[in-house]
Structures are given as structure tokens and as C-alpha cells.
Design an enzyme around this catalytic site. Structure first.
Site, PDB file in Angstrom:
ATOM      1  N   HIS A   1       0.848  -1.188   0.000  1.00  0.00           N
ATOM      2  CA  HIS A   1       0.000   0.000   0.000  1.00  0.00           C
ATOM      3  C   HIS A   1       0.883   1.237   0.000  1.00  0.00           C
ATOM      4  O   HIS A   1       2.113   1.144  -0.057  1.00  0.00           O
ATOM      5  CB  HIS A   1      -1.004  -0.010   1.159  1.00  0.00           C
ATOM      6  CG  HIS A   1      -0.398  -0.069   2.530  1.00  0.00           C
ATOM      7  ND1 HIS A   1       0.578   0.802   2.959  1.00  0.00           N
ATOM      8  CD2 HIS A   1      -0.642  -0.898   3.588  1.00  0.00           C
ATOM      9  CE1 HIS A   1       0.906   0.539   4.205  1.00  0.00           C
ATOM     10  NE2 HIS A   1       0.193  -0.500   4.619  1.00  0.00           N
TER      11      HIS A   1
ATOM     12  N   HIS B   1       4.035   1.566   2.303  1.00  0.00           N
ATOM     13  CA  HIS B   1       5.277   0.945   1.858  1.00  0.00           C
ATOM     14  C   HIS B   1       5.958   1.825   0.807  1.00  0.00           C
ATOM     15  O   HIS B   1       7.183   2.039   0.846  1.00  0.00           O
ATOM     16  CB  HIS B   1       5.002  -0.430   1.250  1.00  0.00           C
ATOM     17  CG  HIS B   1       4.263  -1.371   2.163  1.00  0.00           C
ATOM     18  ND1 HIS B   1       2.944  -1.655   1.985  1.00  0.00           N
ATOM     19  CD2 HIS B   1       4.660  -2.059   3.262  1.00  0.00           C
ATOM     20  CE1 HIS B   1       2.548  -2.512   2.924  1.00  0.00           C
ATOM     21  NE2 HIS B   1       3.573  -2.771   3.712  1.00  0.00           N
TER      22      HIS B   1
ATOM     23  N   CYS C   1       3.588 -11.597  19.532  1.00  0.00           N
ATOM     24  CA  CYS C   1       2.652 -11.040  18.536  1.00  0.00           C
ATOM     25  C   CYS C   1       3.061 -11.533  17.164  1.00  0.00           C
ATOM     26  O   CYS C   1       4.151 -11.203  16.681  1.00  0.00           O
ATOM     27  CB  CYS C   1       2.664  -9.517  18.576  1.00  0.00           C
ATOM     28  SG  CYS C   1       1.658  -8.762  17.264  1.00  0.00           S
TER      29      CYS C   1
ATOM     30  N   CYS D   1       3.539  -8.581  14.605  1.00  0.00           N
ATOM     31  CA  CYS D   1       4.836  -7.900  14.709  1.00  0.00           C
ATOM     32  C   CYS D   1       5.996  -8.861  14.518  1.00  0.00           C
ATOM     33  O   CYS D   1       7.131  -8.428  14.321  1.00  0.00           O
ATOM     34  CB  CYS D   1       4.986  -7.233  16.080  1.00  0.00           C
ATOM     35  SG  CYS D   1       3.888  -5.850  16.387  1.00  0.00           S
TER      36      CYS D   1
ATOM     37  N   CYS E   1      -1.649  -6.445  21.541  1.00  0.00           N
ATOM     38  CA  CYS E   1      -0.501  -5.719  20.997  1.00  0.00           C
ATOM     39  C   CYS E   1      -0.884  -4.263  20.773  1.00  0.00           C
ATOM     40  O   CYS E   1      -1.941  -3.976  20.183  1.00  0.00           O
ATOM     41  CB  CYS E   1      -0.061  -6.364  19.683  1.00  0.00           C
ATOM     42  SG  CYS E   1       1.133  -5.392  18.743  1.00  0.00           S
TER      43      CYS E   1
ATOM     44  N   HIS F   1      -1.036  -3.700  16.745  1.00  0.00           N
ATOM     45  CA  HIS F   1      -2.053  -4.361  15.937  1.00  0.00           C
ATOM     46  C   HIS F   1      -3.427  -4.440  16.603  1.00  0.00           C
ATOM     47  O   HIS F   1      -4.423  -4.738  15.942  1.00  0.00           O
ATOM     48  CB  HIS F   1      -1.588  -5.779  15.564  1.00  0.00           C
ATOM     49  CG  HIS F   1      -0.455  -5.798  14.593  1.00  0.00           C
ATOM     50  ND1 HIS F   1       0.862  -5.811  14.974  1.00  0.00           N
ATOM     51  CD2 HIS F   1      -0.447  -5.766  13.248  1.00  0.00           C
ATOM     52  CE1 HIS F   1       1.634  -5.813  13.903  1.00  0.00           C
ATOM     53  NE2 HIS F   1       0.878  -5.775  12.847  1.00  0.00           N
TER      54      HIS F   1
ATOM     55  N   LYS G   1      -3.332   4.585  11.465  1.00  0.00           N
ATOM     56  CA  LYS G   1      -2.301   4.007  10.623  1.00  0.00           C
ATOM     57  C   LYS G   1      -2.930   3.008   9.661  1.00  0.00           C
ATOM     58  O   LYS G   1      -3.816   2.245  10.030  1.00  0.00           O
ATOM     59  CB  LYS G   1      -1.257   3.295  11.497  1.00  0.00           C
ATOM     60  CG  LYS G   1      -0.124   2.698  10.688  1.00  0.00           C
ATOM     61  CD  LYS G   1       0.769   1.829  11.558  1.00  0.00           C
ATOM     62  CE  LYS G   1       1.848   1.188  10.715  1.00  0.00           C
ATOM     63  NZ  LYS G   1       2.534   0.083  11.378  1.00  0.00           N
TER      64      LYS G   1
ATOM     65  N   LYS H   1      -4.149  -3.738   7.245  1.00  0.00           N
ATOM     66  CA  LYS H   1      -5.005  -4.700   6.564  1.00  0.00           C
ATOM     67  C   LYS H   1      -6.319  -4.900   7.314  1.00  0.00           C
ATOM     68  O   LYS H   1      -7.398  -4.880   6.729  1.00  0.00           O
ATOM     69  CB  LYS H   1      -4.263  -6.026   6.440  1.00  0.00           C
ATOM     70  CG  LYS H   1      -5.090  -7.161   5.860  1.00  0.00           C
ATOM     71  CD  LYS H   1      -4.290  -8.443   5.865  1.00  0.00           C
ATOM     72  CE  LYS H   1      -5.139  -9.604   5.371  1.00  0.00           C
ATOM     73  NZ  LYS H   1      -4.403 -10.871   5.383  1.00  0.00           N
TER      74      LYS H   1
END
Length: 571
Positions: free
Chosen positions: A40, A43, A149, A152, A174, A177, A329, A332
Site C-alpha cells: 500500500h 510501503h 505477537c 509484529c 498488541c 495491531h 495508521k 489490513k
């Protein structure tokens, strides 16, 4: 014992970042990204920043090496592959070829190498490295029990967890996430990372440039001062990873594997003399660009690994902020990832690169919005730069038949514009060295604004009508005031083409063609940045052609775009 491809300790310098190899190259890396989904814009934000920096250093005529790639091992990738009915290798191969490599072309990135952690050149060299640490007594057998996690790919401390909400209420999750961690209990191999606490703190103190920006360095120092634990570096409950060479019932912890890509890609651990020469010439890295969520791995674990191996440290680990969509942030699970293709297909790759590099201070979080992108495209690219280039080319075409005239006497106005150009070069160079692409573009844009203002104040369209500025047939007069104004504006555009080439390479090349600069001056990439601000480079007679608009105005500049399901950055 000296393992093949790993230098002997006596050959290695101190912990000073960047010390010891005598390398004159500029070596920059992005993180390597997990292949559990397609990329996305988060990146691509990292990768475009890396490309801007390396293009700039190339524009300085330096020897540049730019590495990016994919992280393909670990439990997260394995589970994603299984969920899609594929082996992890099949899944990785498909994603890399269909998504990760193509996106580099989409956003106009020129990398020198693309490493995959499943490549033999990486896995074999990783095994050489880890065997060397084992032989040196840096690794021991033990047991691990605690939270992990998978998102991570990280063992968590109690302070890393937060109280869950909604469906996870009553559970510890986490902080990154927002999902519950898994409790692991395994026999593992451990790296003696705690032994490097004091050396790491001394590194941060003596070399503040090692972790940037300052806020990131302060975070790392605070974390290390709490005391480091030894790091579990193997897993025995699954087999998707690099086998531990002395105990193949274990695979290497994915981060220990992934971090080594920066060194294995340039030859560490290879017995080939050519690879050894490349490593000596290239290593240590000058800049590792990372997202702030993976800072600790790069600023704590990675230098400790290198210290243990007796290898020189990279010069700078720079942690940039997150791209936010709707205040969150991109991820997904929350469906807030946006594919770069959606933006590039509408606005073009130059606008994508320009927007993300200028709109967000590098090192801070920044929010993406279609409205802001559209506004900047029209105001800054189409009206600011594009219209400036078209105006100058049109006036040279109309008044001098497309042939750049010889200028006349300079006034304070021309000299003042050259001062702006010279200062733009100095300020942009300084910003690049501070890893601040947004400030570099801000510095460059002072010349765009000043040149537009120069034309507004000098009014060449009125000067063209003054006595003595044109012949009876309407042609402009060489050496007149009109000629001086247009030549000065063309020189400003030449400066801008050089300075903007790392940022908006397609438009910069279009500007170079518009100015006819290739024939008298050579390719745009061959132009030295430091000399770009000095006017007087374009000779009289240079052919200037208007051509197509650098940035056509887009009437529908705010498309309705669905979010994609892409993941966040990995190692």
C-alpha cells in the site's frame, strides 16, 4: 575461528558508525517488507523517500547502492499462505512477482538490488553468520515462555501490551495491531543481547547521528536504559525459516534473519572473493530507512548483532512516521490501505512522489487526503511549475522562433533571482544530508515561486511591445531587455530541472527536453547538483520547445477510491 566470509576481529574497527572500510559509496536501504499481502502507499512512501535520496546522491555523481526487497519467512507469512491454499514459497513467489516488484515501476523507483530472504544467497550467508556467533559463544540454548505477537513477529514485554477493547475486552493486546498476543513456551536458542546494553548506550551518546530523528533516539535510549534481556532467536514449532545450522530442528527467528539482509545482499558471508570485495567497498550502510514501529529492531537488536560479530555499524537508522488515513495508521485489518496504483493512475507517478515527499515532514506522522493531493497538484505542480515552464517556452517561441537569444545587460532583478537559485541549492543539499526531503523540496520551490514573481514583475509580454525590443516583422531583438528576461527565466528552469530530477524525474526530464538542454549540456543525470544554481549555462541558440504540459490540469482530481486490503511495513 574465522568463518568463511566473516572478517576476523582484528580486521574490524571500533563501534563508530560507518567506520572502518574506507568506502566512498553511498549505501541506503529500505526495510524489507512482509509478503503477506500487496503493498500500500505506506510501503511506497518509504521506498520513494529512499529513491529520492539515492537519486540525489547520484546527481552528486557519487557511487550509490540502493537496496530494497521482501521478508518472506516467519509465522505470519506461513499462516497467510496456508489460508490461501498455498505453500509459503508459492505464496511469496506470486506476491513478489505480481505486486512487490511491479510497484517499484509504478512509483518510478530505481533500485540497484532487490533481495528476497528465501534466496540462497541470503539463507546460506545467514547460516554462515549465525554459525560464527555460535562459535564465538554469543548464542546459548535455553527456554522461553511469554507473549508473542505474530503480526509484529516479536516477543512482547508486559509494557508493550495494552488493554483490549470491543471483542478483545478483558484481554491484553498488541499496542500496534490491537489483537491478542499468543503465549509461547518453547526450547530456544538465545542471543546474549543483554551483554551489549552499555555499549549500545555509549553508541547513542557518542554518535547521536546513529538514531534519527532526535525523538526516535530518545525513545531508544529510554528503552535500553530499562535493561535489555537476552533475545530468543529460534523457533521449533514450525519450519518456515532459515534452519539453525547446528540444530536443524529449529529455524532462525525471523527478525534475526531479516535484519541480516542489509549485509548479506552486499556480500557478507560469501566465500566468493568478488562478494568480499563488494562488501568491503559498500559496507557499512550509510542510511537504513525504517518505519517507527520497527525502530527497536534496527536501533537495538541490529547494532548488537553487528557488535557481536565484530562488524562496523551503519551510520544512521532513520525512523520516519506513519501515514494515517482517517486518523489511523494504514492496516489490513482496518481496511485503510490504499494501493499506489490508484493514485498513480489518476495523478501520475511524479505527483505521487512530490505529494508524499513534500506534504509530510519526514520523521513525523502525516495524514493522507485526496483533497490535499488534488489541491497541491493543481496549485503547485500544474499552476506553479507546469504553467511557468509553458509560459517561458511560449514566449521564446513567439518572440525568438524557439531559439534562446543572447541576453543583454543584467539588472538587480536577474542577479537577485540567481541568488535565490544558489541558495536553493545550498539549502536543499543541507536538507538532503539531514534526511529531510520535504525541506529540500521546500527550498527548491522558493525558486519556482521567485521565478513566477520575477516574470510577474518584469512583465515580458509588455516589454516585447516596447520600442527597440522587436524588429519590423515582430521578431525579438538579441541582447535586449526581453531577451534578458527570458534567458534568465530559462536558466531558473534549468536549475529546477536538475534539482527536481530526484523528486519528479519524468517532469524534470520533460523540462530538460523543453529547454533543449541535452545537446549543449548533456544528459540531465550528468548535471552536478552543486553547480546547478549558477546561471549562464544555456548558450544562445539553444532550441526551446513548448511540447506537452508537464502537469495537465485535472478537472476530476478527487476520485472516489475504495481502500485495498494491504498490510503494514515489516522488517
Amino acid at each position: 575461528m574465522v568463518t568463511a566470509g566473516i572478517p576476523a576481529p582484528s580486521d574490524i574497527p571500533s563501534d563508530a558508525p560507518g567506520a572502518g572500510t574506507g568506502s566512498t559509496s553511498f549505501y541506503l536501504t529500505t526495510p524489507i517488507f512482509y509478503v503477506n499481502d500487496a503493498p500500500h502507499i505506506g510501503h511506497s512512501y518509504t521506498t520513494v523517500a529512499a529513491d529520492v535520496l539515492t537519486r540525489w546522491h547520484r546527481q552528486r555523481q557519487e557511487d550509490v547502492w540502493f537496496l530494497t526487497g521482501t521478508d518472506e519467512h516467519g509465522q505470519k507469512v506461513m499462516r497467510t499462505a496456508e489460508a490461501n491454499g498455498m505453500t509459503p514459497q508459492e505464496w511469496s513467489d506470486r506476491l513478489v512477482e505480481s505486486s512487490w516488484k511491479p510497484v517499484l515501476t509504478t512509483v518510478d523507483v530505481i533500485n540497484d538490488d532487490f533481495i528476497r530472504t528465501t534466496q540462497p544467497r541470503h539463507t546460506e550467508r545467514v547460516q554462515t553468520f549465525i554459525q560464527d556467533l555460535y562459535d564465538k559463544g554469543e548464542i546459548y540454548a535455553g527456554s522461553y515462555e511469554g507473549p508473542y505477537c505474530v503480526g509484529c513477529e516479536e516477543y512482547k514485554l508486559a509494557g508493550d501490551l495494552v488493554d483490549g477493547t470491543g471483542e478483545f475486552a478483558g484481554q491484553k493486546v498488541c499496542a500496534v495491531h490491537g489483537k491478542p498476543v499468543e503465549e509461547l513456551s518453547e526450547q530456544n536458542y538465545f542471543f546474549k543481547m543483554s551483554a551489549y546494553t552499555d555499549r549500545l548506550l555509549a553508541l547513542y551518546e557518542d554518535h547521536p547521528e546513529f538514531v534519527q530523528p532526535a525523538s526516535a533516539r530518545n525513545e531508544v535510549i529510554g528503552f535500553v536504559k530499562q535493561g535489555l534481556q537476552d533475545l530468543s532467536i529460534s523457533r521449533s514449532t514450525f519450519d518456515w525459516g532459515v534452519p539453525i545450522p547446528w540444530d536443524t530442528t529449529h529455524v532462525l527467528y525471523v527478525w534475526f534473519d531479516a535484519l541480516l539482509n542489509y549485509a548479506t545482499a552486499v556480500g557478507l558471508g560469501s566465500a566468493d572473493p568478488a562478494d568480499a570485495e563488494k562488501f568491503a567497498r559498500t559496507w557499512p550502510a550509510d542510511v537504513h530507512l525504517v518505519g517507527k514501529d520497527i525502530l527497536r529492531f534496527h536501533a537495538v537488536t541490529w547494532p548488537a548483532m553487528l557488535m557481536a560479530a565484530g562488524l562496523p555499524l551503519p551510520t544512521t537508522v532513520f525512523a520516519h512516521g506513519w501515514l494515517l488515513v482517517g486518523g489511523e495508521k494504514m492496516s489490513k485489518s482496518k481496511l485503510t490501505g490504499i494501493s499506489p496504483d490508484v493514485i498513480v493512475d489518476h495523478f501520475g507517478s511524479d505527483a505521487f512522489r512530490y505529494y508524499f515527499m513534500r506534504a509530510i515532514p519526514f520523521g513525523s506522522d502525516g495524514s493522507f487526503s485526496w483533497e490535499d493531493l488534488a489541491a497541491r497538484y493543481n496549485a503547485e505542480l500544474a499552476n506553479g511549475l507546469g504553467n511557468l515552464a509553458s509560459r517561458v517556452a511560449a514566449m521564446v517561441g513567439k518572440n525568438f522562433s524557439g531559439s534562446l537569444p543572447a541576453p543583454g545587460a543584467l539588472t538587480e532583478a536577474e542577479e537577485a533571482l540567481e541568488v535565490v537559485a544558489l541558495k536553493a541549492v545550498v539549502d536543499a543539499e543541507d536538507a538532503i544530508d539531514r534526511i529531510s526531503p520535504n525541506e529540500a523540496i521546500n527550498a527548491i520551490w522558493t525558486l519556482v515561486d521567485a521565478t513566477n514573481m520575477y516574470l510577474t514583475e518584469q512583465e515580458p509580454w509588455k516589454v516585447a511591445k516596447l520600442p527597440g525590443e522587436s524588429t519590423d516583422d515582430g521578431a525579438g531583438v538579441e541582447g535586449g531587455r526581453l531577451a534578458t528576461i527570458l534567458v534568465t527565466a530559462a536558466e531558473a528552469l534549468r536549475t529546477l530541472a536538475v534539482l527536481l530530477n530526484p523528486v519528479i524525474p519524468k517532469a524534470a526530464q520533460g523540462l530538460w527536453v523543453l529547454l533543449g538542454a541535452q545537446e549543449p549540456l548533456g544528459p540531465l543525470a550528468a548535471q552536478q547538483v552543486r553547480a546547478a544554481g549558477r546561471f549562464g549555462a544555456l548558450p544562445a541558440g539553444t532550441r526551446v520547445t513548448k511540447g506537452e504540459s508537464l502537469f495537465p490540469r485535472l478537472e476530476d482530481a478527487d476520485p472516489a477510491v475504495p481502500a485495498t486490503t494491504s498490510t503494514t511495513a515489516s522488517a
